[in-house]
Design a protein around this motif. Structure first.
Motif, PDB file in Angstrom:
ATOM      1  N   ASP A 162       0.822  -1.211   0.000  1.00 26.92           N
ATOM      2  CA  ASP A 162       0.000   0.000   0.000  1.00 26.92           C
ATOM      3  C   ASP A 162       0.858   1.264   0.000  1.00 26.92           C
ATOM      4  OD1 ASP A 162      -2.314  -1.352  -0.134  1.00 26.92           O
ATOM      5  OD2 ASP A 162      -2.963  -0.994   1.926  1.00 26.92           O
ATOM      6  N   GLU A 163       1.801   1.314   0.924  1.00 28.00           N
ATOM      7  CA  GLU A 163       2.673   2.489   1.036  1.00 28.00           C
ATOM      8  C   GLU A 163       4.110   2.004   1.134  1.00 28.00           C
ATOM      9  OE1 GLU A 163       1.575   4.823   4.373  1.00 28.00           O
ATOM     10  OE2 GLU A 163      -0.495   5.129   3.713  1.00 28.00           O
ATOM     11  N   SER A 164       4.977   2.618   0.342  1.00 26.07           N
ATOM     12  CA  SER A 164       6.381   2.249   0.354  1.00 26.07           C
ATOM     13  C   SER A 164       7.215   3.458   0.748  1.00 26.07           C
ATOM     14  CB  SER A 164       6.821   1.725  -1.021  1.00 26.07           C
ATOM     15  OG  SER A 164       8.202   1.442  -1.029  1.00 26.07           O
ATOM     16  N   ILE A 165       7.791   3.382   1.925  1.00 23.51           N
ATOM     17  CA  ILE A 165       8.641   4.479   2.380  1.00 23.51           C
ATOM     18  C   ILE A 165       9.892   4.565   1.525  1.00 23.51           C
ATOM     19  CG2 ILE A 165       9.896   5.415   4.343  1.00 23.51           C
ATOM     20  CD1 ILE A 165       6.861   5.412   4.643  1.00 23.51           C
ATOM     21  N   ALA A 166      10.395   3.412   1.110  1.00 23.72           N
ATOM     22  CA  ALA A 166      11.632   3.394   0.319  1.00 23.72           C
ATOM     23  C   ALA A 166      11.441   4.057  -1.036  1.00 23.72           C
ATOM     24  CB  ALA A 166      12.115   1.965   0.137  1.00 23.72           C
ATOM     25  N   GLN A 167      10.212   4.073  -1.543  1.00 21.36           N
ATOM     26  CA  GLN A 167       9.955   4.669  -2.842  1.00 21.36           C
ATOM     27  C   GLN A 167       9.598   6.146  -2.743  1.00 21.36           C
ATOM     28  OE1 GLN A 167      10.489   2.824  -5.727  1.00 21.36           O
ATOM     29  NE2 GLN A 167      11.328   1.521  -4.124  1.00 21.36           N
ATOM     30  N   GLY A 168       9.536   6.681  -1.528  1.00 23.43           N
ATOM     31  CA  GLY A 168       9.226   8.092  -1.353  1.00 23.43           C
ATOM     32  C   GLY A 168      10.495   8.920  -1.217  1.00 23.43           C
ATOM     33  N   VAL A 169      10.317  10.234  -1.249  1.00 23.93           N
ATOM     34  CA  VAL A 169      11.421  11.181  -1.090  1.00 23.93           C
ATOM     35  C   VAL A 169      11.203  11.950   0.206  1.00 23.93           C
ATOM     36  CG1 VAL A 169      12.575  13.202  -2.045  1.00 23.93           C
ATOM     37  CG2 VAL A 169      11.780  11.396  -3.567  1.00 23.93           C
ATOM     38  N   THR A 170      12.213  11.963   1.059  1.00 25.33           N
ATOM     39  CA  THR A 170      12.130  12.646   2.341  1.00 25.33           C
ATOM     40  C   THR A 170      12.652  14.072   2.192  1.00 25.33           C
ATOM     41  OG1 THR A 170      12.510  10.546   3.478  1.00 25.33           O
ATOM     42  CG2 THR A 170      12.787  12.557   4.760  1.00 25.33           C
ATOM     43  N   VAL A 171      11.832  15.024   2.611  1.00 26.37           N
ATOM     44  CA  VAL A 171      12.217  16.443   2.571  1.00 26.37           C
ATOM     45  C   VAL A 171      12.267  16.938   4.012  1.00 26.37           C
ATOM     46  CG1 VAL A 171      11.715  18.723   1.627  1.00 26.37           C
ATOM     47  CG2 VAL A 171      11.060  16.678   0.341  1.00 26.37           C
ATOM     48  N   LEU A 172      13.464  17.331   4.463  1.00 27.12           N
ATOM     49  CA  LEU A 172      13.673  17.744   5.843  1.00 27.12           C
ATOM     50  C   LEU A 172      14.202  19.172   5.900  1.00 27.12           C
ATOM     51  CD1 LEU A 172      15.461  14.540   7.209  1.00 27.12           C
ATOM     52  CD2 LEU A 172      13.041  15.108   7.375  1.00 27.12           C
ATOM     53  N   GLY A 173      14.134  19.734   7.119  1.00 25.70           N
ATOM     54  CA  GLY A 173      14.758  21.029   7.346  1.00 25.70           C
ATOM     55  C   GLY A 173      13.804  22.188   7.184  1.00 25.70           C
ATOM     56  N   GLU A 174      14.329  23.264   6.653  1.00 29.72           N
ATOM     57  CA  GLU A 174      13.617  24.537   6.595  1.00 29.72           C
ATOM     58  C   GLU A 174      12.660  24.608   5.399  1.00 29.72           C
ATOM     59  OE1 GLU A 174      13.687  26.889   8.940  1.00 29.72           O
ATOM     60  OE2 GLU A 174      14.929  25.507  10.092  1.00 29.72           O
ATOM     61  N   VAL A 175      11.622  23.764   5.449  1.00 23.86           N
ATOM     62  CA  VAL A 175      10.516  23.844   4.497  1.00 23.86           C
ATOM     63  C   VAL A 175       9.227  23.938   5.297  1.00 23.86           C
ATOM     64  CG1 VAL A 175      11.657  22.661   2.582  1.00 23.86           C
ATOM     65  CG2 VAL A 175      10.468  21.324   4.322  1.00 23.86           C
ATOM     66  N   VAL A 176       8.172  24.367   4.647  1.00 25.35           N
ATOM     67  CA  VAL A 176       6.919  24.598   5.364  1.00 25.35           C
ATOM     68  C   VAL A 176       6.326  23.287   5.869  1.00 25.35           C
ATOM     69  CG1 VAL A 176       4.576  25.518   5.159  1.00 25.35           C
ATOM     70  CG2 VAL A 176       6.478  26.693   4.035  1.00 25.35           C
ATOM     71  N   LYS A 177       6.358  22.241   5.054  1.00 26.97           N
ATOM     72  CA  LYS A 177       5.748  20.960   5.437  1.00 26.97           C
ATOM     73  C   LYS A 177       6.753  19.827   5.238  1.00 26.97           C
ATOM     74  CE  LYS A 177       2.420  21.628   2.551  1.00 26.97           C
ATOM     75  NZ  LYS A 177       1.219  21.390   1.718  1.00 26.97           N
ATOM     76  N   PRO A 178       7.664  19.628   6.189  1.00 27.50           N
ATOM     77  CA  PRO A 178       8.600  18.498   6.057  1.00 27.50           C
ATOM     78  C   PRO A 178       7.841  17.174   6.075  1.00 27.50           C
ATOM     79  CG  PRO A 178       9.277  20.040   7.786  1.00 27.50           C
ATOM     80  CD  PRO A 178       7.879  20.402   7.412  1.00 27.50           C
ATOM     81  N   GLY A 179       8.378  16.191   5.365  1.00 28.32           N
ATOM     82  CA  GLY A 179       7.727  14.887   5.344  1.00 28.32           C
ATOM     83  C   GLY A 179       8.239  14.032   4.205  1.00 28.32           C
ATOM     84  N   ILE A 180       7.517  12.941   3.954  1.00 25.70           N
ATOM     85  CA  ILE A 180       7.849  11.999   2.888  1.00 25.70           C
ATOM     86  C   ILE A 180       6.842  12.192   1.765  1.00 25.70           C
ATOM     87  CG2 ILE A 180       8.114   9.574   2.274  1.00 25.70           C
ATOM     88  CD1 ILE A 180       8.784   9.032   5.202  1.00 25.70           C
ATOM     89  N   TYR A 181       7.349  12.382   0.574  1.00 26.05           N
ATOM     90  CA  TYR A 181       6.506  12.655  -0.586  1.00 26.05           C
ATOM     91  C   TYR A 181       6.751  11.591  -1.655  1.00 26.05           C
ATOM     92  CZ  TYR A 181       5.640  17.135   1.604  1.00 26.05           C
ATOM     93  OH  TYR A 181       5.269  18.106   2.492  1.00 26.05           O
ATOM     94  N   PRO A 182       5.672  11.170  -2.335  1.00 24.22           N
ATOM     95  CA  PRO A 182       5.834  10.109  -3.351  1.00 24.22           C
ATOM     96  C   PRO A 182       6.651  10.592  -4.538  1.00 24.22           C
ATOM     97  CG  PRO A 182       3.616  11.013  -3.419  1.00 24.22           C
ATOM     98  CD  PRO A 182       4.278  11.610  -2.214  1.00 24.22           C
ATOM     99  N   ALA A 183       7.515   9.714  -5.026  1.00 20.26           N
ATOM    100  CA  ALA A 183       8.328  10.016  -6.211  1.00 20.26           C
ATOM    101  C   ALA A 183       7.726   9.255  -7.387  1.00 20.26           C
ATOM    102  CB  ALA A 183       9.777   9.619  -5.995  1.00 20.26           C
ATOM    103  N   ILE A 184       6.651   9.793  -7.941  1.00 17.52           N
ATOM    104  CA  ILE A 184       5.943   9.157  -9.048  1.00 17.52           C
ATOM    105  C   ILE A 184       6.349   9.851 -10.336  1.00 17.52           C
ATOM    106  CG2 ILE A 184       3.684   8.595  -9.996  1.00 17.52           C
ATOM    107  CD1 ILE A 184       2.585   8.754  -7.161  1.00 17.52           C
TER     108      ILE A 184
END
Length: 359
Positions: A162-184
């Motif tokens: 259903d959800e693959s963390i390994a296939q997502g992109v992690t955005v950290l630091g000084e952004v408005v909404k840090p998190g894991i985003y799908p790399a489609i």
């Protein structure tokens, strides 16, 4: 008497001749008209030709066949998409959300998330280590556990990711909404930053990209203030990458300057003269010969004298500041003496002591 018989015979002959002529004329008329249609023929309506009916039937069946083919192709395309999404070569990892189903045993179907250790809890067989296994390998392992435990004979297990963390992109630091985003599909750096809400006010522009597949290929990208100004650093982002946006270094300018403030160095470096210019420059009462840089080091706070007069006269090189440096510009002695005199007068007049903080 004989004359009367003659006349009677003559009249009968004429009548018979006339009757024959009338009969013949009737027969001629009937022959010209042809045979009259029978009542049975008039009662039966004319049926449409058989060929158009068969063509309509053939067209209907062909439409149904095409619809069936379209449905089959749609179903096959969906199956192909699901197969691609759950490719046997895809490896499971911590944080992935999976659905496990056992054929003909719906009671054992479950939905669970893989833990940080790579284990997932399943009914009857307890924890199973599926981390770093492909979907196919994990299915075979669960089947073996079910059979070895005597729970299901000839078990057939399917795993849907259903959800693959390994296939997502992690955005950290000084952004408005840090998190894991799908790399489609094809994703670029700017796309992921936009998906995370953009930079915060304190964000730096030296963005680090760590490649999960090859950590040695990590890179640092210097982004412009306005992303639309330069697209050459809009690099491609791969599944599993981590984007780190650091906090911009801050340099503090305090003392007798026009606008004491903390200055963000979001890109590049900042020198003493540049920092003073951004802070409104030194006031005419500033003591230029006593300007110094206060810097926190591993052994504590240190002070470095700044030859500001010579720097303003281009007789000394400008000094590059570091993150968290404090550029202090003190008041001149005349201003300090005048301030102390004023405070003493206020204290004598009001009886209230005024405490001043001297640099």
């Amino acid at each position: 008497m004989e004359f009367g018989r003659f006349n009677l015979a003559r009249g009968g002959s004429l009548c018979a001749f006339a009757f024959v002529l009338l009969f013949l004329s009737s027969l001629d008329a009937l022959a010209q008209q042809g045979p009259a249609p029978s009542s049975t023929q008039n009662a039966i309506p004319t049926l449409p030709a058989a060929k158009p009916i068969s063509e309509a039937a053939v067209g209907s069946s062909s439409v149904n066949a095409n619809s069936a083919k379209t449905g089959e192709s749609t179903a096959s395309s969906k199956s192909a998409a699901a197969a691609d999404e759950n490719s046997p070569s895809l490896r499971l990892g911590p944080g992935d959300l999976i659905e496990v189903g056992v054929y003909n045993v719906p009671e054992l179907s479950t939905k669970a998330r893989i833990g940080n250790s790579g284990d997932v809890y399943l009914p009857l067989i307890d924890y199973v280590h599926v981390g770093d296994l492909t979907v196919e390998e994990a299915q075979a392992l669960i089947e073996k556990r079910l059979e070895d435990g005597g729970f299901v004979r000839g078990a057939h297990v399917t795993i849907f990711l259903d959800e693959s963390i390994a296939q997502g992109v992690t955005v950290l630091g000084e952004v408005v909404k840090p998190g894991i985003y799908p790399a489609i599909g094809d994703r670029k750096l700017f796309d992921l930053i936009s998906a995370a809400g953009g930079f915060t006010q304190t964000a730096g522009r030296k963005v680090s990209i760590i490649r999960q597949r090859d950590p040695s290929a990590a890179m640092t990208v210097n982004l412009p203030r306005n992303l639309a100004d330069d697209l050459q650093d809009n690099v491609e982002i791969l599944p599993g990458d981590m984007i780190s946006v650091p906090r911009a270094p801050i340099i503090y300018v305090v003392g007798d300057v026009g606008r004491p403030a903390g200055l963000l160095v979001d890109n590049g470096t900042l020198t003493v003269l540049q920092a003073l210019a951004l802070a409104g420059g030194p006031n005419h009462t500033a003591k230029l010969g006593a300007v110094r840089i206060i810097r926190k080091g591993p052994t504590g706070m240190t002070e470095t004298r700044v030859p500001l007069k010579k720097m303003l006269e281009a007789k000394a090189a400008d000094i590059t500041l570091q993150a968290d440096d404090i550029l202090f510009v003190p008041l001149s002695g005349i201003r300090m003496a005048a301030q102390e005199t004023m405070q003493a007068g206020i204290s004598a007049a009001t009886g209230i002591a005024v405490i001043a903080a001297h640099p």
